[in-house]
Design a protein around this motif. Structure first.
Motif, PDB file in Angstrom:
ATOM      1  N   UNK A 118      -8.319  -2.536   2.777  1.00 49.77           N
ATOM      2  CA  UNK A 118      -7.524  -1.338   3.077  1.00 49.77           C
ATOM      3  C   UNK A 118      -8.395  -0.271   3.750  1.00 49.77           C
ATOM      4  N   UNK A 169      -2.343   4.898  10.084  1.00 50.98           N
ATOM      5  CA  UNK A 169      -3.708   4.395  10.311  1.00 50.98           C
ATOM      6  C   UNK A 169      -3.817   2.947   9.855  1.00 50.98           C
ATOM      7  N   UNK A 170      -3.224   2.645   8.725  1.00 57.54           N
ATOM      8  CA  UNK A 170      -3.267   1.282   8.198  1.00 57.54           C
ATOM      9  C   UNK A 170      -2.562   0.313   9.152  1.00 57.54           C
ATOM     10  N   UNK A 179      -6.587  -5.179  13.744  1.00 54.53           N
ATOM     11  CA  UNK A 179      -7.991  -5.304  14.218  1.00 54.53           C
ATOM     12  C   UNK A 179      -8.823  -6.167  13.267  1.00 54.53           C
ATOM     13  N   UNK A 180      -8.285  -6.464  12.085  1.00 49.86           N
ATOM     14  CA  UNK A 180      -9.041  -7.270  11.111  1.00 49.86           C
ATOM     15  C   UNK A 180      -8.721  -8.760  11.214  1.00 49.86           C
ATOM     16  N   UNK A 206      -4.698  -0.236  12.061  1.00 49.99           N
ATOM     17  CA  UNK A 206      -5.981  -0.878  11.770  1.00 49.99           C
ATOM     18  C   UNK A 206      -5.860  -2.325  11.334  1.00 49.99           C
ATOM     19  N   UNK A 207      -4.775  -2.691  10.654  1.00 52.53           N
ATOM     20  CA  UNK A 207      -4.663  -4.059  10.107  1.00 52.53           C
ATOM     21  C   UNK A 207      -4.838  -5.143  11.183  1.00 52.53           C
ATOM     22  N   UNK A 232       0.843  -1.200   0.000  1.00 51.15           N
ATOM     23  CA  UNK A 232       0.000   0.000   0.000  1.00 51.15           C
ATOM     24  C   UNK A 232       0.881   1.254   0.000  1.00 51.15           C
ATOM     25  N   UNK A 247     -10.549   1.727  10.937  1.00 51.46           N
ATOM     26  CA  UNK A 247     -10.248   1.287  12.307  1.00 51.46           C
ATOM     27  C   UNK A 247      -9.051   2.046  12.869  1.00 51.46           C
ATOM     28  N   UNK A 279     -11.211  -0.772   5.464  1.00 57.69           N
ATOM     29  CA  UNK A 279     -11.584  -1.224   6.816  1.00 57.69           C
ATOM     30  C   UNK A 279     -10.452  -0.936   7.800  1.00 57.69           C
ATOM     31  N   UNK A 280      -9.224  -1.261   7.382  1.00 51.19           N
ATOM     32  CA  UNK A 280      -8.072  -1.016   8.260  1.00 51.19           C
ATOM     33  C   UNK A 280      -7.927   0.484   8.518  1.00 51.19           C
ATOM     34  N   UNK A 281      -8.104   1.284   7.482  1.00 53.23           N
ATOM     35  CA  UNK A 281      -7.978   2.739   7.632  1.00 53.23           C
ATOM     36  C   UNK A 281      -9.044   3.271   8.583  1.00 53.23           C
TER      37      UNK A 281
END
Lengths: 225, 225
Positions: B211, A214-215, A221-222, A218-219, A169, B217, B213-215
């Protein structure tokens, strides 16, 4: 003259010619942007006919895919150097993902030619090349992404898969953000006339850094339990 | 003949011509990709001389910036319709950011022409246009981003700023991901030959969704206290 002609066919001379052509294409792209460099301009810069250039490289796009692979490789080395320093600083593990994001984003910001090439790769450069040129390029960048993905995982709490996503990304987003953050002459004039619109033009490094932070947060949490 | 010539100058006729030109440019782009459509091809499709087209639109890029603004507007309407349905479902507030991400990502996946245009906007379409054409386009898309950003904030726990970032990144990432996920004929042939490389080609919708969703979160974790 006969002797020079024979010498021109020797492998080391061919290699030198290749490198002259690549260096000229690089210089022209740095000066005026990849999209504005024609094969004719490269030929003129090295003092060869266009047909002569094509004995070394099939197309303009093949030249830039080779330069792209070189840029990716040099970028990987720069990121690796940054991550090695960071991992000495084990006490700051909590801040490790910020270190990694800074290493990825700042080394991209340091490489305008790479970012310019990233912005052109899928839309232009991967068209009009031979399958072998595409294969060589893809193998090179996939090796870089896999290597850096593992390094990111070691330096953070991310999995190898998540580290690989962060690296992918980072380069993808740099490719779309770079031309937005470095507007065309028309847009630069519009921004000069219209401060309200100008204020919405993103700055490259802070925008990339924030998205990657942020990525990275956040990653995890998935993850599926 | 004289009469027909006079009628051609009437405003409603001019407007009709404009719309014919835009429709032809749209059809050609859908069929073969924005990058492969020349002004000459558009002229041929509507049966006018190139010089005649340029009385309506300054350049090929101006035609596609107008189509870009239309695509953004239609996308905004589609996202808005999805978010209105989602907000009726107030009981599922916890899953609200997943709903919003799905609304953004799926409506982009439904719009290949918009994604193709997004992939060309900053690198190509925003070059070679008049400042007025650039201003009209920028104002249109900034209005869409601001509107959708506010809607995203209302539907989730994100701030308006974070919602605006999510919308901006959605369109930016779609623009770089679309040509990667829809490879050139050369890459398609390479992928057919080489399953290991093919496996690394991302699928558009799941990659964009993950991507975003992660952002979504991760953005709230960056708030300063």
């Amino acid at each position: 003259m006969k002797r020079a002609f024979v010498r021109a066919r020797r492998p080391e001379h061919k290699q030198q010619r290749r490198e002259e052509i690549l260096a000229a294409a690089r210089d022209l792209a740095v000066a005026s942007g990849v999209r504005n460099v024609s094969l004719g301009a490269v030929a003129e810069a090295v003092g060869l006919a266009k047909s002569n250039i094509m004995r070394y490289f099939g197309t303009r796009e093949e030249i830039y895919l080779i330069l792209a692979a070189e840029e990716w490789q040099q970028w990987a080395e720069a990121v690796t150097a940054r991550l090695e320093v960071a991992s000495d600083d084990a006490a700051r593990l909590e801040a490790s993902s910020d270190h990694v994001v800074a290493a990825l984003a700042e080394t991209l910001a340091d490489r305008p030619l790479m970012c310019d090439i990233l912005s052109q790769t899928a839309t232009t450069l991967e068209h009009n090349v031979s399958i072998e040129a595409a294969r060589t390029f893809k193998r090179a960048i996939l090796a870089v992404i896999a290597d850096l993905g593992s390094q990111v995982a070691r330096a953070t709490g991310l999995t190898v898969g998540e580290g690989t996503e962060l690296v992918s990304v980072a380069t993808a987003f740099a490719g779309i953000l770079y031309p937005i953050a470095h507007p065309s002459p028309t847009l630069a004039e519009l921004y000069a006339q219209d401060p309200v619109i100008a204020a919405t033009c993103p700055d490259f490094l802070p925008t990339l850094t924030r998205a990657l932070k942020a990525l990275a947060a956040g990653l995890p949490t998935l993850r599926e339990d």
